[in-house]
Write a protein that holds these residues in place. Structure first.
Motif, PDB file in Angstrom:
ATOM      1  N   ALA A  86      -7.570  -3.978   2.445  1.00 17.81           N
ATOM      2  CA  ALA A  86      -8.772  -3.141   2.457  1.00 17.81           C
ATOM      3  C   ALA A  86      -8.772  -2.212   3.661  1.00 17.81           C
ATOM      4  O   ALA A  86      -9.172  -1.039   3.565  1.00 17.81           O
ATOM      5  N   GLU A  87      -8.311  -2.704   4.791  1.00 19.26           N
ATOM      6  CA  GLU A  87      -8.249  -1.900   6.008  1.00 19.26           C
ATOM      7  C   GLU A  87      -7.293  -0.719   5.844  1.00 19.26           C
ATOM      8  O   GLU A  87      -7.607   0.423   6.212  1.00 19.26           O
ATOM      9  N   LEU A  88      -6.119  -0.985   5.266  1.00 23.04           N
ATOM     10  CA  LEU A  88      -5.138   0.084   5.056  1.00 23.04           C
ATOM     11  C   LEU A  88      -5.611   1.083   4.010  1.00 23.04           C
ATOM     12  O   LEU A  88      -5.389   2.299   4.143  1.00 23.04           O
ATOM     13  N   LEU A  89      -6.273   0.594   2.956  1.00 25.75           N
ATOM     14  CA  LEU A  89      -6.786   1.507   1.930  1.00 25.75           C
ATOM     15  C   LEU A  89      -7.888   2.392   2.480  1.00 25.75           C
ATOM     16  O   LEU A  89      -8.009   3.567   2.102  1.00 25.75           O
TER      17      LEU A  89
ATOM     18  N   GLY B  74      -8.976   6.572   2.378  1.00 28.90           N
ATOM     19  CA  GLY B  74     -10.219   6.984   1.720  1.00 28.90           C
ATOM     20  C   GLY B  74     -10.560   6.197   0.479  1.00 28.90           C
ATOM     21  O   GLY B  74     -11.348   6.663  -0.352  1.00 28.90           O
ATOM     22  N   VAL B  75      -9.984   4.990   0.323  1.00 28.72           N
ATOM     23  CA  VAL B  75     -10.223   4.163  -0.862  1.00 28.72           C
ATOM     24  C   VAL B  75     -10.985   2.908  -0.448  1.00 28.72           C
ATOM     25  O   VAL B  75     -10.560   2.195   0.464  1.00 28.72           O
ATOM     26  N   ARG B  76     -12.123   2.646  -1.121  1.00 32.25           N
ATOM     27  CA  ARG B  76     -12.862   1.400  -0.926  1.00 32.25           C
ATOM     28  C   ARG B  76     -12.643   0.552  -2.173  1.00 32.25           C
ATOM     29  O   ARG B  76     -13.120   0.880  -3.255  1.00 32.25           O
ATOM     30  N   PRO B  77     -11.924  -0.554  -2.055  1.00 30.61           N
ATOM     31  CA  PRO B  77     -11.526  -1.320  -3.234  1.00 30.61           C
ATOM     32  C   PRO B  77     -12.646  -2.193  -3.792  1.00 30.61           C
ATOM     33  O   PRO B  77     -13.641  -2.484  -3.122  1.00 30.61           O
ATOM     34  N   ILE B  78     -12.451  -2.620  -5.032  1.00 27.13           N
ATOM     35  CA  ILE B  78     -13.287  -3.647  -5.663  1.00 27.13           C
ATOM     36  C   ILE B  78     -12.678  -4.992  -5.304  1.00 27.13           C
ATOM     37  O   ILE B  78     -11.483  -5.223  -5.522  1.00 27.13           O
TER      38      ILE B  78
ATOM     39  N   VAL C 149       0.841  -1.202   0.000  1.00 30.26           N
ATOM     40  CA  VAL C 149       0.000   0.000   0.000  1.00 30.26           C
ATOM     41  C   VAL C 149       0.872   1.246   0.000  1.00 30.26           C
ATOM     42  O   VAL C 149       0.594   2.215  -0.716  1.00 30.26           O
ATOM     43  N   ARG C 150       1.934   1.227   0.771  1.00 30.76           N
ATOM     44  CA  ARG C 150       2.829   2.395   0.806  1.00 30.76           C
ATOM     45  C   ARG C 150       3.483   2.647  -0.557  1.00 30.76           C
ATOM     46  O   ARG C 150       3.608   3.786  -1.003  1.00 30.76           O
ATOM     47  N   ARG C 151       3.925   1.575  -1.197  1.00 29.15           N
ATOM     48  CA  ARG C 151       4.677   1.730  -2.439  1.00 29.15           C
ATOM     49  C   ARG C 151       3.786   2.015  -3.641  1.00 29.15           C
ATOM     50  O   ARG C 151       4.163   2.752  -4.549  1.00 29.15           O
ATOM     51  N   HIS C 152       2.615   1.390  -3.678  1.00 33.29           N
ATOM     52  CA  HIS C 152       1.850   1.382  -4.920  1.00 33.29           C
ATOM     53  C   HIS C 152       0.465   2.046  -4.834  1.00 33.29           C
ATOM     54  O   HIS C 152      -0.190   2.176  -5.870  1.00 33.29           O
ATOM     55  N   CYS C 153       0.023   2.431  -3.647  1.00 33.39           N
ATOM     56  CA  CYS C 153      -1.317   3.006  -3.515  1.00 33.39           C
ATOM     57  C   CYS C 153      -1.304   4.376  -2.866  1.00 33.39           C
ATOM     58  O   CYS C 153      -2.296   4.806  -2.271  1.00 33.39           O
ATOM     59  N   SER C 154      -0.196   5.064  -2.958  1.00 34.89           N
ATOM     60  CA  SER C 154      -0.125   6.432  -2.439  1.00 34.89           C
ATOM     61  C   SER C 154      -0.382   7.404  -3.580  1.00 34.89           C
ATOM     62  O   SER C 154      -0.524   7.013  -4.733  1.00 34.89           O
ATOM     63  N   GLY C 155      -0.437   8.682  -3.280  1.00 30.60           N
ATOM     64  CA  GLY C 155      -0.674   9.684  -4.319  1.00 30.60           C
ATOM     65  C   GLY C 155      -2.103   9.662  -4.817  1.00 30.60           C
ATOM     66  O   GLY C 155      -3.031   9.329  -4.083  1.00 30.60           O
ATOM     67  N   PRO C 156      -2.308   9.991  -6.099  1.00 35.18           N
ATOM     68  CA  PRO C 156      -3.678  10.157  -6.624  1.00 35.18           C
ATOM     69  C   PRO C 156      -4.359   8.851  -7.036  1.00 35.18           C
ATOM     70  O   PRO C 156      -4.971   8.767  -8.088  1.00 35.18           O
TER      71      PRO C 156
END
Length: 328
Positions: free
Chosen positions: A160-163, A167-171, A135-142
């Protein structure tokens, strides 16, 4: 000194190739080594894959599996301070946790804070650390839209918890295993069963016109090609497992519209990290465990001495985690 150990005698299915053995711990620990009296261990897909023989170039049989567990240092070799005796640690960096006493290099032993219970510590390594780093490496920024395969797995729940904190709710994508559901449905935008023939259309609708920025995939196989096509231009599929047993198709690596595959292997990260900084690597995991996050659901507890028998009978295949008690 003799100790009980569960040994994989040859490559194969866990239920077919494991045996309980009485092994001798060499006397005494060598320079920089320690003997860790194991308290608890667990079973992960990485254990299943390794015992299957998939990593033949770096696995010699017979060997003792178990990449994750917690124990107490009870003997030290030269160069290790005596104050290390009695310290609870995670002996990482190698397999061998499915035994009563593990001989380990002291530099691979991560101290466990006093306020982290044995059960919490036992599950602090593979899933929480992998989820946190990805999550830190690939799901930061926009990053707006994220998809996660094997959504009912423990690590998918961590992701899912970290996202959600971002503010991101994943599929979520599942394989439709009866009785398997996501741990907390509130964390997910939607969950799609890939066993349904129309699942690609449902996925496309969920992704909307924006597409998906990141796919976190531990399944592989032909499904990966469908997911790559639904990535937004410049999006990435982070591939960190192979539950399907099939590699991603070549078309996933074509680079169309800047879409790409990024490989994540926890082993590569940990083995290239400076040993003296390993406690720093784990510190964010312990912080989240204290806050009640990244917890693993324990669905069964087995004594080490009964593990081969239990796996022959089908244990370890359901939702949640197996806790292996090394003291019973």
């Amino acid at each position: 000194m003799r100790r009980n150990a569960v040994v994989a005698e040859r490559p194969g299915r866990l239920g077919d190739v494991l045996a309980l053995r009485r092994l001798t711990v060499p006397e005494p620990p060598g320079a920089g080594e320690v003997d860790v009296r194991m308290l608890a261990a667990t079973l992960n897909p990485s254990d299943v894959v390794t015992v299957s023989g998939a990593y033949g170039s770096r696995t010699t049989f017979p060997f003792t599996p178990g990449f994750e567990g917690v124990g107490v240092i009870e003997r030290v070799g030269s160069g290790v301070p005596d104050r290390a005796i009695g310290r609870r640690v995670l002996p990482i960096g190698s397999a061998g946790n499915w035994q009563e006493v593990k001989r380990a290099d002291h530099s691979w032993c991560v101290p466990v804070p006093d306020d982290i219970t044995d059960t919490m510590a036992c599950f602090a390594y593979i899933n929480p650390l992998t989820a946190l780093l990805m999550v830190r490496r690939h799901c930061s920024g926009p990053v707006r839209n994220v998809a996660i395969t094997a959504a009912t797995s423990t690590i998918a729940g961590h992701l899912a918890e970290l996202l959600a904190l971002r503010g991101v709710r994943p599929i979520g994508l599942t394989r439709g295993t009866p009785g398997r559901t996501v741990a907390d449905p509130r964390l997910w935008a939607t969950v799609i069963d890939t066993g349904e023939s129309a699942w690609p259309e449902r996925f496309r609708e969920a992704a909307s016109e924006e597409g998906v920025d990141v796919v976190l995939d531990c399944v592989g196989g032909a499904q990966g090609a469908v997911l790559m096509r639904e990535l937004s231009p410049g999006g990435m599929l982070v591939h960190y497992g192979l539950l399907s047993g099939e590699p991603l198709p070549p078309e996933c690596f074509a680079g169309r519209a800047g879409r790409r595959v990024e490989m994540f292997r926890l082993r590569d990260t940990v083995h290239t990290y400076a040993r003296e900084r390993l406690p720093e690597l784990f510190s964010p995991v312990f912080e989240r465990l204290r806050a009640g996050r990244l917890r693993s659901r324990v669905v069964e507890e087995l004594p080490l001495t009964r593990l081969p028998e239990a796996l022959r009978g089908g244990s370890g295949g359901g939702p949640g985690k197996t806790l292996i008690s090394c003291t019973r």
